[in-house]
Design a protein around this motif. Structure first.
Motif, PDB file in Angstrom:
ATOM      1  N   PRO A  42       0.826  -1.204   0.000  1.00  0.00           N
ATOM      2  CA  PRO A  42       0.000   0.000   0.000  1.00  0.00           C
ATOM      3  C   PRO A  42       0.860   1.253   0.000  1.00  0.00           C
ATOM      4  CG  PRO A  42      -0.066  -1.119   2.138  1.00  0.00           C
ATOM      5  CD  PRO A  42       0.641  -2.025   1.207  1.00  0.00           C
ATOM      6  N   MET A  43       0.540   2.180  -0.890  1.00  0.00           N
ATOM      7  CA  MET A  43       1.279   3.460  -0.929  1.00  0.00           C
ATOM      8  C   MET A  43       0.311   4.580  -1.294  1.00  0.00           C
ATOM      9  SD  MET A  43       4.949   2.382  -2.579  1.00  0.00           S
ATOM     10  CE  MET A  43       4.297   1.322  -3.846  1.00  0.00           C
ATOM     11  N   VAL A  44       0.041   5.446  -0.306  1.00  0.00           N
ATOM     12  CA  VAL A  44      -0.818   6.607  -0.551  1.00  0.00           C
ATOM     13  C   VAL A  44       0.011   7.630  -1.315  1.00  0.00           C
ATOM     14  CG1 VAL A  44      -1.987   8.564   0.539  1.00  0.00           C
ATOM     15  CG2 VAL A  44      -2.161   6.299   1.560  1.00  0.00           C
TER      16      VAL A  44
ATOM     17  N   GLN B 277      -6.106  -1.900   1.836  1.00  0.00           N
ATOM     18  CA  GLN B 277      -5.655  -1.638   3.209  1.00  0.00           C
ATOM     19  C   GLN B 277      -6.657  -0.725   3.912  1.00  0.00           C
ATOM     20  OE1 GLN B 277      -2.106   0.767   4.187  1.00  0.00           O
ATOM     21  NE2 GLN B 277      -1.355  -1.016   5.319  1.00  0.00           N
TER      22      GLN B 277
ATOM     23  N   HIS C 247      -4.662  -2.047   8.551  1.00  0.00           N
ATOM     24  CA  HIS C 247      -3.409  -1.309   8.762  1.00  0.00           C
ATOM     25  C   HIS C 247      -3.111  -1.317  10.258  1.00  0.00           C
ATOM     26  CE1 HIS C 247      -0.068   1.206   8.279  1.00  0.00           C
ATOM     27  NE2 HIS C 247      -0.480   1.962   7.286  1.00  0.00           N
TER      28      HIS C 247
ATOM     29  N   ARG D  76      -1.282  -5.720   8.354  1.00  0.00           N
ATOM     30  CA  ARG D  76       0.110  -5.241   8.301  1.00  0.00           C
ATOM     31  C   ARG D  76       0.472  -4.905   9.733  1.00  0.00           C
ATOM     32  NH1 ARG D  76       3.273  -1.139   4.122  1.00  0.00           N
ATOM     33  NH2 ARG D  76       4.560  -2.886   3.451  1.00  0.00           N
TER      34      ARG D  76
ATOM     35  N   GLY E 121      13.290  -2.063   1.459  1.00  0.00           N
ATOM     36  CA  GLY E 121      14.605  -2.035   0.834  1.00  0.00           C
ATOM     37  C   GLY E 121      14.879  -3.218  -0.082  1.00  0.00           C
TER      38      GLY E 121
ATOM     39  N   GLY F 211       8.054  -1.719  -2.837  1.00  0.00           N
ATOM     40  CA  GLY F 211       7.361  -0.437  -2.739  1.00  0.00           C
ATOM     41  C   GLY F 211       7.947   0.623  -3.659  1.00  0.00           C
ATOM     42  N   LYS F 212       8.967   1.332  -3.163  1.00  0.00           N
ATOM     43  CA  LYS F 212       9.512   2.456  -3.936  1.00  0.00           C
ATOM     44  C   LYS F 212      10.092   2.002  -5.272  1.00  0.00           C
ATOM     45  CE  LYS F 212      11.843   4.089  -0.281  1.00  0.00           C
ATOM     46  NZ  LYS F 212      11.339   3.225   0.823  1.00  0.00           N
TER      47      LYS F 212
HETATM   48  C1  LIG Z   1       4.718   7.449  -0.970  1.00  0.00           C
HETATM   49  C2  LIG Z   1       4.549   6.333   0.017  1.00  0.00           C
HETATM   50  C3  LIG Z   1       3.287   6.064   0.540  1.00  0.00           C
HETATM   51  C4  LIG Z   1       3.119   5.010   1.448  1.00  0.00           C
HETATM   52  N1  LIG Z   1       1.855   4.718   1.907  1.00  0.00           N
HETATM   53  C5  LIG Z   1       1.671   3.631   2.707  1.00  0.00           C
HETATM   54  C6  LIG Z   1       0.368   3.194   3.059  1.00  0.00           C
HETATM   55  O1  LIG Z   1      -0.638   3.727   2.596  1.00  0.00           O
HETATM   56  N2  LIG Z   1       0.259   2.129   3.888  1.00  0.00           N
HETATM   57  C7  LIG Z   1       1.356   1.456   4.361  1.00  0.00           C
HETATM   58  O2  LIG Z   1       1.203   0.491   5.119  1.00  0.00           O
HETATM   59  N3  LIG Z   1       2.594   1.819   3.990  1.00  0.00           N
HETATM   60  C8  LIG Z   1       2.777   2.857   3.164  1.00  0.00           C
HETATM   61  N4  LIG Z   1       4.031   3.157   2.722  1.00  0.00           N
HETATM   62  C9  LIG Z   1       5.150   2.243   3.059  1.00  0.00           C
HETATM   63  C10 LIG Z   1       5.344   1.209   1.927  1.00  0.00           C
HETATM   64  O3  LIG Z   1       4.225   0.370   1.791  1.00  0.00           O
HETATM   65  C11 LIG Z   1       6.586   0.344   2.205  1.00  0.00           C
HETATM   66  O4  LIG Z   1       6.386  -0.349   3.404  1.00  0.00           O
HETATM   67  C12 LIG Z   1       7.860   1.186   2.308  1.00  0.00           C
HETATM   68  O5  LIG Z   1       7.950   2.068   1.199  1.00  0.00           O
HETATM   69  C13 LIG Z   1       9.102   0.319   2.385  1.00  0.00           C
HETATM   70  O6  LIG Z   1       9.213  -0.529   1.284  1.00  0.00           O
HETATM   71  P1  LIG Z   1      10.237  -0.187   0.056  1.00  0.00           P
HETATM   72  O7  LIG Z   1      11.599  -0.064   0.646  1.00  0.00           O
HETATM   73  O8  LIG Z   1      10.092  -1.331  -0.892  1.00  0.00           O
HETATM   74  O9  LIG Z   1       9.774   1.130  -0.512  1.00  0.00           O
HETATM   75  C14 LIG Z   1       4.230   4.223   1.839  1.00  0.00           C
HETATM   76  C15 LIG Z   1       5.488   4.506   1.301  1.00  0.00           C
HETATM   77  C16 LIG Z   1       5.653   5.532   0.391  1.00  0.00           C
HETATM   78  C17 LIG Z   1       7.010   5.776  -0.198  1.00  0.00           C
END
Ligand SMILES: Cc1cc2nc3c(=O)[nH]c(=O)nc-3n(C[C@H](O)[C@H](O)[C@H](O)COP(=O)(O)O)c2cc1C
Ligand code: SF4
Length: 351
Positions: free
Chosen positions: A23-25, A99, A162, A212, A281, A303-304
């Motif tokens: 999930p990423m807002v 989520q 969440h 989560r 990561g 994610g990123k």
């Molecule tokens: C722009 C952005 C928005 C995010 N929104 C949420 C979210 O809505 N819910 C959540 O549990 N985590 C959220 N996260 C965290 C990501 O789901 C993820 O756990 C975090 O980026 C680490 O993973 P990565 O290293 O692969 O990016 C967000 C991260 C980013 C960068």
């Protein structure tokens, strides 16, 4: 990439590979309603080849929002827009969970709720949470349950509560935040277990309900203990991330190869019988495969990496460059995605 591209099932939901978009807002909804931009974003993500998408934190009521532009699921009229997302993702052969979220003291409410009068220092200044009464608890639990009922009606393959990153469920679980002396303080998991019980009454048995969860809430021992309790209580999967960011007690050997969150997922997987997702990561297909092999987790969240390159899974399958997140001090996707350096470099190299 044998394991990364192998199929996996959670209950009767078949997932074509082990790659999950967590999930990423990124902030595009209007008054809690899905916009054309939201829809396009999910279409693009699904076309990129992951087996599963977990839709961004979607709020159960207006008071619990973390941003004005967050998608909501607090009224039945919102179901139609959500259905459009589900259908678009399914058309690409991808599964989608949603989520379900309430921010508690860390949201935008002027008078936010919290299990205890916790002082929270956020971007917008310091707020003190209004201690929830028994009536508040009951009313918010109902909002979670209703939100999940709407998710089921919208056609999602499952939901993810969440329960980490300092939002409301995490505020209950973390003893540095929850100082209540009633049964919601002596048994901090009671808040979420009652929600789970309520959800099971309004959705069919086969509907997937996961969480989560913070691996460090505040310590790894707490994280493992909550994971075991939730497993025994019938949760269907555990997506392990960080707990309440300001209140964690992380104690991980510096030599551990991956992130602390992956460490927590590995530890928890050893103690439960249900699927576990790892995140944080995981920035190449090789590392993703290695983590699946070495830690025994079932699914990896990218994610990123997928913000930079929505075609990450297809590119990984074809052995192409998937791009790299540069781990900036402040991620630009919280408002200024157009200047994300990882994306700028990736797009330039892949014109
Ligand atoms: C722009 C952005 C928005 C995010 N929104 C949420 C979210 O809505 N819910 C959540 O549990 N985590 C959220 N996260 C965290 C990501 O789901 C993820 O756990 C975090 O980026 C680490 O993973 P990565 O290293 O692969 O990016 C967000 C991260 C980013 C960068
Ligand atoms: S802004 Fe920086 S941290 Fe965020 S995705 Fe882009 S490269 Fe990664």
């Amino acid at each position: 990439m044998k394991k990364l591209f192998s199929e996996f099932s959670i209950k009767n939901i078949e997932i074509k590979n082990r790659i999950c978009v967590p999930p990423m807002v990124v902030g595009l909804a209007k008054d809690g309603y899905v916009t054309a931009e939201n829809l396009d974003r999910y279409k693009e993500l699904a076309k990129g080849g992951p087996g599963l998408i977990i839709q961004e934190a979607t709020c159960i009521n207006k008071d619990g929002r973390l941003s004005e532009k967050q998608i909501g699921i607090w009224e039945d009229n919102q179901i139609e827009g959500l259905k459009n997302i589900v259908n678009a993702v399914h058309e690409e052969g991808c599964k989608i969970f949603i989520q379900i979220h309430h921010a508690g003291v860390t949201g935008i409410s002027k008078s936010p709720l919290c299990p205890s009068p916790y002082e929270y220092k956020g971007f917008a200044g310091t707020v003190i949470g209004r201690e929830m009464t028994k009536e508040d608890i009951e009313s918010i639990q109902k909002d979670y349950i209703e939100a999940v009922r709407r998710s089921y009606e919208a056609g999602y393959d499952g939901v993810e509560l969440h329960g980490c990153h300092g939002y409301l469920i995490s505020q209950f679980l973390n003893k540095n935040v929850n100082k209540r002396t009633d049964e919601y303080g002596t048994n901090p998991e009671r808040f979420v277990l009652e929600i789970l019980e309520g959800i099971r009454k309004v959705t069919p048995e086969e509907f997937v309900v996961g969480i989560r969860l913070g691996g460090f809430e505040p310590s790894i021992e707490d994280g493992v203990s909550y994971a075991k309790i939730l497993d025994k209580s019938g949760i269907d999967f555990l997506d392990i991330s960080y707990g309440f960011f300001n209140e964690q007690e992380i104690n991980v050997n510096k030599d551990y190869k991956y992130s602390n969150a992956v460490y927590a997922a590995e530890k928890i997987k050893q103690e439960v019988s249900i699927p576990v997702f790892a995140v944080n990561g995981i920035n190449s297909a090789e590392i993703a495969e290695e983590i699946l092999d070495e830690t025994n987790v079932d699914i990896v969240d990218i994610g990123k990496g997928i913000l930079i390159n929505p075609n990450w899974a297809n590119h990984a399958m074809d052995g192409k460059d998937t791009g790299k997140c540069l781990n900036c001090a402040k991620c630009m996707w919280f408002g200024q995605s157009e200047v994300c350096p990882g994306k700028v470099i990736f797009d330039k190299n892949n014109k």
